[in-house]
Scaffold this motif. Structure first.
Motif, mmCIF file in Angstrom:
data_model
loop_
_atom_site.group_PDB
_atom_site.id
_atom_site.type_symbol
_atom_site.label_atom_id
_atom_site.label_comp_id
_atom_site.label_asym_id
_atom_site.label_seq_id
_atom_site.Cartn_x
_atom_site.Cartn_y
_atom_site.Cartn_z
ATOM 1 N N LEU A 167 0.828 -1.211 0.000
ATOM 2 C CA LEU A 167 0.000 0.000 0.000
ATOM 3 C C LEU A 167 0.859 1.257 0.000
ATOM 4 C CD1 LEU A 167 -2.717 -0.976 2.646
ATOM 5 C CD2 LEU A 167 -2.641 -1.491 0.201
ATOM 6 N N PHE A 168 2.115 1.110 0.353
ATOM 7 C CA PHE A 168 3.018 2.257 0.478
ATOM 8 C C PHE A 168 3.940 2.323 -0.737
ATOM 9 C CE2 PHE A 168 2.818 0.989 5.205
ATOM 10 C CZ PHE A 168 1.606 1.638 5.360
ATOM 11 N N HIS A 169 3.849 3.380 -1.491
ATOM 12 C CA HIS A 169 4.774 3.586 -2.597
ATOM 13 C C HIS A 169 4.949 5.087 -2.788
ATOM 14 C CE1 HIS A 169 1.387 4.543 -5.327
ATOM 15 N NE2 HIS A 169 0.753 3.594 -4.653
ATOM 16 N N ASN A 170 5.967 5.456 -3.532
ATOM 17 C CA ASN A 170 6.359 6.864 -3.615
ATOM 18 C C ASN A 170 5.985 7.534 -4.926
ATOM 19 O OD1 ASN A 170 7.655 6.812 -1.040
ATOM 20 N ND2 ASN A 170 9.415 5.783 -1.969
ATOM 21 N N GLN A 171 5.104 6.927 -5.691
ATOM 22 C CA GLN A 171 4.710 7.549 -6.951
ATOM 23 C C GLN A 171 3.948 8.831 -6.680
ATOM 24 O OE1 GLN A 171 2.738 4.963 -9.672
ATOM 25 N NE2 GLN A 171 2.188 6.583 -11.101
ATOM 26 N N GLY A 172 4.461 9.940 -7.206
ATOM 27 C CA GLY A 172 3.860 11.236 -6.923
ATOM 28 C C GLY A 172 2.586 11.484 -7.709
ATOM 29 N N TYR A 173 1.752 12.364 -7.193
ATOM 30 C CA TYR A 173 0.510 12.710 -7.887
ATOM 31 C C TYR A 173 0.553 14.124 -8.433
ATOM 32 C CZ TYR A 173 -0.428 14.896 -3.333
ATOM 33 O OH TYR A 173 -0.339 15.640 -2.193
ATOM 34 N N GLU A 174 1.714 14.784 -8.368
ATOM 35 C CA GLU A 174 1.799 16.191 -8.766
ATOM 36 C C GLU A 174 1.250 16.467 -10.161
ATOM 37 O OE1 GLU A 174 4.165 14.494 -7.319
ATOM 38 O OE2 GLU A 174 4.531 15.523 -5.420
ATOM 39 N N PRO A 175 1.538 15.598 -11.180
ATOM 40 C CA PRO A 175 1.011 15.899 -12.519
ATOM 41 C C PRO A 175 -0.504 15.864 -12.600
ATOM 42 C CG PRO A 175 2.808 14.309 -12.628
ATOM 43 C CD PRO A 175 2.413 14.428 -11.183
ATOM 44 N N PHE A 176 -1.148 15.280 -11.588
ATOM 45 C CA PHE A 176 -2.601 15.119 -11.634
ATOM 46 C C PHE A 176 -3.311 16.062 -10.663
ATOM 47 C CE2 PHE A 176 -0.247 11.174 -12.184
ATOM 48 C CZ PHE A 176 -0.570 10.847 -13.485
ATOM 49 N N GLY A 177 -2.538 16.901 -9.983
ATOM 50 C CA GLY A 177 -3.112 17.787 -8.986
ATOM 51 C C GLY A 177 -3.805 18.987 -9.606
ATOM 52 N N PRO A 178 -4.542 19.735 -8.786
ATOM 53 C CA PRO A 178 -5.229 20.925 -9.293
ATOM 54 C C PRO A 178 -4.248 21.967 -9.817
ATOM 55 C CG PRO A 178 -6.032 20.286 -7.112
ATOM 56 C CD PRO A 178 -4.789 19.509 -7.363
ATOM 57 N N SER A 179 -4.589 22.605 -10.922
ATOM 58 C CA SER A 179 -3.781 23.687 -11.479
ATOM 59 C C SER A 179 -4.385 25.013 -11.047
ATOM 60 C CB SER A 179 -3.759 23.599 -13.014
ATOM 61 O OG SER A 179 -3.191 22.379 -13.436
ATOM 62 N N GLU A 180 -3.563 25.845 -10.463
ATOM 63 C CA GLU A 180 -4.053 27.133 -9.961
ATOM 64 C C GLU A 180 -4.004 28.183 -11.065
ATOM 65 O OE1 GLU A 180 -2.394 30.536 -6.958
ATOM 66 O OE2 GLU A 180 -2.400 28.461 -6.194
ATOM 67 N N ILE A 181 -5.098 28.903 -11.230
ATOM 68 C CA ILE A 181 -5.137 30.007 -12.189
ATOM 69 C C ILE A 181 -5.781 31.223 -11.510
ATOM 70 C CG2 ILE A 181 -5.297 28.487 -14.205
ATOM 71 C CD1 ILE A 181 -8.281 29.177 -14.341
ATOM 72 N N VAL A 182 -5.437 32.387 -11.993
ATOM 73 C CA VAL A 182 -6.008 33.628 -11.466
ATOM 74 C C VAL A 182 -6.738 34.332 -12.610
ATOM 75 C CG1 VAL A 182 -5.539 35.858 -10.397
ATOM 76 C CG2 VAL A 182 -4.183 33.843 -9.749
ATOM 77 N N LEU A 183 -8.016 34.612 -12.401
ATOM 78 C CA LEU A 183 -8.832 35.271 -13.407
ATOM 79 C C LEU A 183 -9.424 36.557 -12.844
ATOM 80 C CD1 LEU A 183 -10.826 32.185 -14.780
ATOM 81 C CD2 LEU A 183 -8.774 33.221 -15.770
ATOM 82 N N ARG A 184 -9.646 37.490 -13.737
ATOM 83 C CA ARG A 184 -10.301 38.732 -13.323
ATOM 84 C C ARG A 184 -11.809 38.564 -13.480
ATOM 85 N NH1 ARG A 184 -8.392 43.651 -12.378
ATOM 86 N NH2 ARG A 184 -6.352 43.078 -13.241
ATOM 87 N N VAL A 185 -12.523 38.668 -12.392
ATOM 88 C CA VAL A 185 -13.971 38.519 -12.393
ATOM 89 C C VAL A 185 -14.581 39.792 -11.823
ATOM 90 C CG1 VAL A 185 -15.922 37.185 -11.557
ATOM 91 C CG2 VAL A 185 -13.756 36.032 -12.074
#
Length: 217
Positions: A131-149
């Motif tokens: 159950l323990f492994h070090n494969q990262g999830y960074e490529p699948f994480g949320p991408s932060e963006i900033v928009l003017r609303v």
């Protein structure tokens, strides 16, 4: 209200280094217990049989157990939980006598419903995985963006809308029919997925990538 316990449990001591089978009626457990959802594979270990019960009550050789079993023991010990239920070690597996299985099968609802936490080997394909492994999830994480609303800059997060389905619902273990019962009955489920942890309870579901700053809707 008195706690309900399965007929047999694994008693964990010495930080997970020592494990033995106990009969709840004779041992009188105290505190909560945890369960493990896993996939049966070709791993060879000493299962509970009529002929092995006395041996397992003395001691269980933890290093000889499948990786997921060893991991579950370590997780339980790290959460100060002394008791763990695993089917292959708590229900007799005699091939020529299914009497005990028939009796214990009738209590499966209570086994999972009364557990403090169900550890789910969601990534399991054949039962040999850790159950323990070090494969990262960074490529699948949320991408932060900033928009003017409406003239103001606001922060948003973009992510795959099917990520729970990909990580949990379509995972190998979730394809097994009996796992639905275990997930439905358990009060809390900690999923060990291929890339990250998942959490499921009566109030919510979430994935590790969301962390504390970005919760799913």
């Amino acid at each position: 209200k008195e706690n309900w316990y399965p007929t047999r449990l694994l008693h964990i001591t010495s930080g997970g280094q020592q494990v033995r089978l106990v009969i709840s009626q004779d041992h009188a457990p105290k505190g909560h217990y945890m369960t493990l959802s896993h996939r049966w594979g070709a791993s060879q270990y000493t299962k509970l049989l009529t002929s092995t019960m006395a041996q397992l009550q003395k001691a269980i050789a933890v290093p000889d157990l499948p990786p997921a079993f060893q991991n579950a023991i370590k997780i339980a010990a790290s959460l100060d939980t002394q008791y763990l239920w695993i089917d292959g070690l708590c229900i007799k597996q005699d091939p020529d006598d299914r009497t005990d299985w028939g009796i214990e099968a009738l209590t499966m609802g209570k086994v999972y419903a009364n557990a403090f936490l169900n550890i789910s080997a969601t990534l399991a394909v054949d039962g040999s995985e850790t159950l323990f492994h070090n494969q990262g999830y960074e490529p699948f994480g949320p991408s932060e963006i900033v928009l003017r609303v409406e003239g103001k800059l606001k922060k948003f997060y973009l992510l795959d809308g099917d990520i729970w389905t990909d990580e949990i619902s379509n995972a190998p273990l979730s394809s097994r029919g009996w796992v639905f019962q275990e997930r439905f009955l358990a009060r809390r489920v900690l999923h060990f997925g291929n890339r990250q942890l998942g959490w499921e309870c009566r109030q919510s579901t979430t994935l590790e990538i969301f962390g504390k700053d970005c919760q799913p809707a």
